[in-house]
Design a protein around this motif. Structure first.
Motif, PDB file in Angstrom:
ATOM      1  N   GLU A   1       0.818  -1.215   0.000  1.00 54.87           N
ATOM      2  CA  GLU A   1       0.000   0.000   0.000  1.00 54.87           C
ATOM      3  C   GLU A   1       0.852   1.266   0.000  1.00 54.87           C
ATOM      4  OE1 GLU A   1      -3.752   1.981   2.468  1.00 54.87           O
ATOM      5  OE2 GLU A   1      -2.887   0.051   3.075  1.00 54.87           O
ATOM      6  N   SER A   2       1.968   1.223   0.719  1.00 59.94           N
ATOM      7  CA  SER A   2       2.822   2.407   0.809  1.00 59.94           C
ATOM      8  C   SER A   2       3.472   2.770  -0.519  1.00 59.94           C
ATOM      9  CB  SER A   2       3.909   2.187   1.866  1.00 59.94           C
ATOM     10  OG  SER A   2       4.760   1.101   1.501  1.00 59.94           O
ATOM     11  N   ARG A   3       3.502   1.813  -1.449  1.00 58.30           N
ATOM     12  CA  ARG A   3       4.175   2.057  -2.722  1.00 58.30           C
ATOM     13  C   ARG A   3       3.205   2.243  -3.888  1.00 58.30           C
ATOM     14  NH1 ARG A   3       9.405  -0.176  -4.648  1.00 58.30           N
ATOM     15  NH2 ARG A   3       9.312   1.990  -5.368  1.00 58.30           N
ATOM     16  N   LEU A   4       1.911   2.198  -3.613  1.00 55.46           N
ATOM     17  CA  LEU A   4       0.938   2.400  -4.679  1.00 55.46           C
ATOM     18  C   LEU A   4       1.111   3.748  -5.390  1.00 55.46           C
ATOM     19  CD1 LEU A   4      -2.323   0.889  -3.117  1.00 55.46           C
ATOM     20  CD2 LEU A   4      -0.960  -0.045  -5.006  1.00 55.46           C
ATOM     21  N   PRO A   5       1.451   4.831  -4.681  1.00 51.09           N
ATOM     22  CA  PRO A   5       1.652   6.109  -5.385  1.00 51.09           C
ATOM     23  C   PRO A   5       2.832   6.093  -6.357  1.00 51.09           C
ATOM     24  CG  PRO A   5       1.266   6.494  -3.043  1.00 51.09           C
ATOM     25  CD  PRO A   5       1.497   5.021  -3.218  1.00 51.09           C
ATOM     26  N   ASP A   6       3.721   5.094  -6.238  1.00 49.20           N
ATOM     27  CA  ASP A   6       4.889   5.009  -7.120  1.00 49.20           C
ATOM     28  C   ASP A   6       4.581   4.359  -8.466  1.00 49.20           C
ATOM     29  OD1 ASP A   6       6.549   6.181  -5.207  1.00 49.20           O
ATOM     30  OD2 ASP A   6       7.071   4.257  -4.312  1.00 49.20           O
ATOM     31  N   LEU A   7       3.411   3.767  -8.608  1.00 48.45           N
ATOM     32  CA  LEU A   7       3.070   3.076  -9.854  1.00 48.45           C
ATOM     33  C   LEU A   7       2.930   4.072 -11.000  1.00 48.45           C
ATOM     34  CD1 LEU A   7       0.402   0.510  -8.571  1.00 48.45           C
ATOM     35  CD2 LEU A   7       2.788   0.037  -9.171  1.00 48.45           C
ATOM     36  N   VAL A   8       3.582   3.754 -12.121  1.00 48.57           N
ATOM     37  CA  VAL A   8       3.515   4.561 -13.341  1.00 48.57           C
ATOM     38  C   VAL A   8       2.881   3.698 -14.425  1.00 48.57           C
ATOM     39  CG1 VAL A   8       4.834   5.816 -15.089  1.00 48.57           C
ATOM     40  CG2 VAL A   8       5.588   5.842 -12.695  1.00 48.57           C
ATOM     41  N   PHE A   9       1.734   4.119 -14.928  1.00 46.57           N
ATOM     42  CA  PHE A   9       0.982   3.316 -15.893  1.00 46.57           C
ATOM     43  C   PHE A   9       1.242   3.799 -17.310  1.00 46.57           C
ATOM     44  CE2 PHE A   9      -1.392   3.130 -11.897  1.00 46.57           C
ATOM     45  CZ  PHE A   9      -1.527   1.758 -11.733  1.00 46.57           C
ATOM     46  N   VAL A  10       1.587   2.863 -18.198  1.00 50.49           N
ATOM     47  CA  VAL A  10       1.899   3.209 -19.595  1.00 50.49           C
ATOM     48  C   VAL A  10       0.975   2.475 -20.568  1.00 50.49           C
ATOM     49  CG1 VAL A  10       4.303   3.671 -19.015  1.00 50.49           C
ATOM     50  CG2 VAL A  10       3.666   1.395 -19.805  1.00 50.49           C
ATOM     51  N   GLN A  11      -0.178   2.017 -20.080  1.00 49.09           N
ATOM     52  CA  GLN A  11      -1.075   1.206 -20.898  1.00 49.09           C
ATOM     53  C   GLN A  11      -1.924   2.060 -21.841  1.00 49.09           C
ATOM     54  OE1 GLN A  11      -0.468   0.629 -17.651  1.00 49.09           O
ATOM     55  NE2 GLN A  11       0.599  -1.304 -17.993  1.00 49.09           N
ATOM     56  N   ASN A  12      -2.418   1.432 -22.895  1.00 51.39           N
ATOM     57  CA  ASN A  12      -3.382   2.045 -23.802  1.00 51.39           C
ATOM     58  C   ASN A  12      -4.798   1.845 -23.267  1.00 51.39           C
ATOM     59  OD1 ASN A  12      -1.704   3.036 -25.940  1.00 51.39           O
ATOM     60  ND2 ASN A  12      -1.394   0.923 -26.609  1.00 51.39           N
ATOM     61  N   GLY A  13      -5.727   2.543 -23.885  1.00 50.89           N
ATOM     62  CA  GLY A  13      -7.131   2.275 -23.606  1.00 50.89           C
ATOM     63  C   GLY A  13      -7.747   3.214 -22.579  1.00 50.89           C
ATOM     64  N   MET A  14      -9.019   2.956 -22.272  1.00 50.85           N
ATOM     65  CA  MET A  14      -9.775   3.757 -21.321  1.00 50.85           C
ATOM     66  C   MET A  14      -9.460   3.270 -19.906  1.00 50.85           C
ATOM     67  SD  MET A  14     -11.779   6.188 -20.516  1.00 50.85           S
ATOM     68  CE  MET A  14     -12.557   6.837 -22.003  1.00 50.85           C
ATOM     69  N   LEU A  15      -8.439   3.870 -19.297  1.00 45.99           N
ATOM     70  CA  LEU A  15      -7.996   3.468 -17.962  1.00 45.99           C
ATOM     71  C   LEU A  15      -8.737   4.203 -16.848  1.00 45.99           C
ATOM     72  CD1 LEU A  15      -4.100   3.315 -18.293  1.00 45.99           C
ATOM     73  CD2 LEU A  15      -5.700   1.399 -18.298  1.00 45.99           C
TER      74      LEU A  15
ATOM     75  N   THR B   1       1.014   8.651 -11.734  1.00 45.96           N
ATOM     76  CA  THR B   1       1.659   9.078 -12.976  1.00 45.96           C
ATOM     77  C   THR B   1       1.142   8.229 -14.138  1.00 45.96           C
ATOM     78  OG1 THR B   1       3.643   9.684 -11.751  1.00 45.96           O
ATOM     79  CG2 THR B   1       3.866   9.438 -14.137  1.00 45.96           C
ATOM     80  N   LEU B   2       0.759   8.902 -15.211  1.00 45.61           N
ATOM     81  CA  LEU B   2       0.248   8.232 -16.406  1.00 45.61           C
ATOM     82  C   LEU B   2       1.075   8.658 -17.609  1.00 45.61           C
ATOM     83  CD1 LEU B   2      -3.586   8.863 -15.869  1.00 45.61           C
ATOM     84  CD2 LEU B   2      -2.251   6.879 -15.142  1.00 45.61           C
ATOM     85  N   ALA B   3       1.314   7.727 -18.512  1.00 44.70           N
ATOM     86  CA  ALA B   3       2.080   8.032 -19.719  1.00 44.70           C
ATOM     87  C   ALA B   3       1.375   7.453 -20.935  1.00 44.70           C
ATOM     88  CB  ALA B   3       3.496   7.478 -19.622  1.00 44.70           C
ATOM     89  N   LEU B   4       1.468   8.175 -22.020  1.00 47.11           N
ATOM     90  CA  LEU B   4       1.000   7.689 -23.317  1.00 47.11           C
ATOM     91  C   LEU B   4       2.236   7.470 -24.175  1.00 47.11           C
ATOM     92  CD1 LEU B   4      -1.968  10.157 -23.914  1.00 47.11           C
ATOM     93  CD2 LEU B   4      -2.102   7.794 -23.088  1.00 47.11           C
ATOM     94  N   VAL B   5       2.513   6.221 -24.457  1.00 50.72           N
ATOM     95  CA  VAL B   5       3.739   5.858 -25.171  1.00 50.72           C
ATOM     96  C   VAL B   5       3.490   5.905 -26.669  1.00 50.72           C
ATOM     97  CG1 VAL B   5       5.378   3.997 -25.589  1.00 50.72           C
ATOM     98  CG2 VAL B   5       4.602   4.463 -23.260  1.00 50.72           C
ATOM     99  N   TYR B   6       4.170   6.808 -27.328  1.00 53.04           N
ATOM    100  CA  TYR B   6       4.089   6.918 -28.777  1.00 53.04           C
ATOM    101  C   TYR B   6       5.414   6.510 -29.399  1.00 53.04           C
ATOM    102  CZ  TYR B   6      -0.437   9.327 -29.011  1.00 53.04           C
ATOM    103  OH  TYR B   6      -1.772   9.646 -28.953  1.00 53.04           O
ATOM    104  N   PHE B   7       5.848   5.309 -29.083  1.00 51.24           N
ATOM    105  CA  PHE B   7       6.991   4.760 -29.810  1.00 51.24           C
ATOM    106  C   PHE B   7       6.729   3.285 -30.052  1.00 51.24           C
ATOM    107  CE2 PHE B   7       8.427   4.582 -25.314  1.00 51.24           C
ATOM    108  CZ  PHE B   7       8.741   3.244 -25.178  1.00 51.24           C
ATOM    109  N   GLY B   8       7.208   2.824 -31.180  1.00 54.84           N
ATOM    110  CA  GLY B   8       7.046   1.418 -31.518  1.00 54.84           C
ATOM    111  C   GLY B   8       8.187   0.603 -30.952  1.00 54.84           C
ATOM    112  N   ALA B   9       7.880  -0.568 -30.453  1.00 55.42           N
ATOM    113  CA  ALA B   9       8.921  -1.471 -29.941  1.00 55.42           C
ATOM    114  C   ALA B   9       8.664  -2.852 -30.513  1.00 55.42           C
ATOM    115  CB  ALA B   9       8.901  -1.513 -28.418  1.00 55.42           C
ATOM    116  N   ALA B  10       9.619  -3.354 -31.269  1.00 58.24           N
ATOM    117  CA  ALA B  10       9.477  -4.666 -31.896  1.00 58.24           C
ATOM    118  C   ALA B  10      10.782  -5.443 -31.768  1.00 58.24           C
ATOM    119  CB  ALA B  10       9.096  -4.519 -33.371  1.00 58.24           C
ATOM    120  N   THR B  11      10.675  -6.742 -31.621  1.00 60.03           N
ATOM    121  CA  THR B  11      11.852  -7.599 -31.505  1.00 60.03           C
ATOM    122  C   THR B  11      12.317  -8.020 -32.892  1.00 60.03           C
ATOM    123  OG1 THR B  11      11.009  -8.438 -29.406  1.00 60.03           O
ATOM    124  CG2 THR B  11      12.779  -9.682 -30.451  1.00 60.03           C
TER     125      THR B  11
END
Length: 348
Positions: free
Chosen positions: A140-154, A167-177
């Motif tokens: 619980e003490s670390r919940l404020p540290d979570l940074v979400f980078v997911q797509n969609g209606m969060l 903290t929320l992020a919208l990632v606009y970069f492609g990552a492929a293996t």
């Protein structure tokens, strides 16, 4: 591969919300090998390509990689923070490869608990479906540290867990293996972040040559609405037309993108702040979605991921309204009626 005449489409498709006759479409037979080759190809038109090995070594890191980072004492402050990354898929590996060698990094895999004694940001780079498990594994003490980078209606899910201030992020970069097991990162140039660790994420992505802008919550909500539409619209059109790239969609099927945006945008406008709703208009949103797609023009959105995150993307729109074009595109993309019936519900 069977081609579809854009001239024929243009005769039948309104550039706004007019009728759309889907009977003309025949799904092309796209070979898997061809699709993979398109995903791995590169182009001079792309803004930047940075390759990181899965082992964490940096191969192909270019000079000037700190273009998005800050200088001076503020940069040193971000460097001193410990970093936790939850999830080691493409985005997780890309973030890991951007971290400077001297930084203390903790990698959390599925089923592992997050340390109560840790400090600094916790980058959650998992599928949306894994988010409840991640929260359960976080003290619980670390919940404020979570940074979400997911797509969609969060937003509804975050509010139900009391995490709307994270903290929320919208990632606009492609990552492929690629074939060598390395993660290839292509910057789309529009990544944004808002919240407590916004400065840290902007610094970290800057270390990898990825541009990242820090926004306030109102600005972020507007960008979030656009990203939701991109994640909903482009995969289904790409798949419906035989697994073509996002660049091909922009080049040959932009009117179809605009028509679907025009149909879905009012559903988003009803959920956001009034000032954000007024700033969202069809032409501007369509332009931004296509600009991002052009920056990563060889990308083919993952159908598997889109279906796994359906409740957070297309499913959210269906829970608001059963709109005609949206349903037609989903059926053309071979999304079964039984799947649609199962998913026609609000987010939990």
């Amino acid at each position: 591969m069977t081609t579809i005449s854009n001239a024929r489409l243009s005769e039948r498709v309104s550039h706004s919300r007019g009728p759309f006759d889907f009977s003309m479409f025949r799904r092309p037979n796209c070979q898997l090998a061809s699709r993979r080759a398109q995903q791995c190809s590169s182009s001079a038109r792309e803004r930047r390509v940075v390759v990181y090995a899965r082992s964490g070594s940096r191969s192909g890191r270019r000079s000037g990689r700190r273009s998005g980072s800050r200088s001076g004492s503020s940069t040193q402050e971000e460097r001193r923070r410990d970093i936790t990354i939850v999830g080691l898929g493409r985005i997780g590996h890309a973030l890991k490869g951007m971290i400077p060698p001297a930084t203390n990094v903790t990698l959390v895999r599925r089923g592992m608990q997050i340390s109560k004694s840790g400090t600094g940001p916790i980058y959650v780079a998992t599928h949306n479906a894994d988010l409840p498990a991640v929260v359960e594994a976080t003290p619980e003490s670390r919940l404020p540290d979570l940074v979400f980078v997911q797509n969609g209606m969060l937003a509804p899910w975050l509010e139900s867990r009391g995490l709307e201030g994270n903290t929320l992020a919208l990632v606009y970069f492609g990552a492929a293996t690629n074939e060598l097991g390395e993660v290839q990162v292509t910057d789309g140039g529009q990544t944004v972040v808002s919240g407590r660790y916004a400065a840290h994420m902007a610094w970290l992505l800057g270390e990898g040559g990825v541009k990242c802008q820090q926004l306030n919550r109102t600005q972020f909500q507007q960008k979030s609405a656009e990203k939701l539409l991109w994640a909903t619209v482009f995969w289904v059109i790409c798949e419906a037309l035989g697994g073509i790239t996002v660049g091909q969609v922009v080049e040959s099927y932009r009117p179809q993108v605009r028509a679907l945006v025009a149909e879905l945008l009012p559903l988003v406008q009803a959920e956001v702040l009034l000032e954000v709703a007024e700033a969202l208009e069809v032409e501007g949103v369509t332009h931004n979605l296509c600009e991002y797609s052009t920056a990563i023009q060889h990308a083919v959105p993952s159908v598997q991921m889109a279906l796994a995150e359906f409740d957070w993307r297309n499913g959210w729109f269906l829970s608001q309204a059963q709109t005609k074009l949206h349903l037609e595109w989903l059926r053309l993309a071979n999304v079964s009626e039984s799947f649609l019936q199962q998913k026609r519900r609000r987010l939990p």
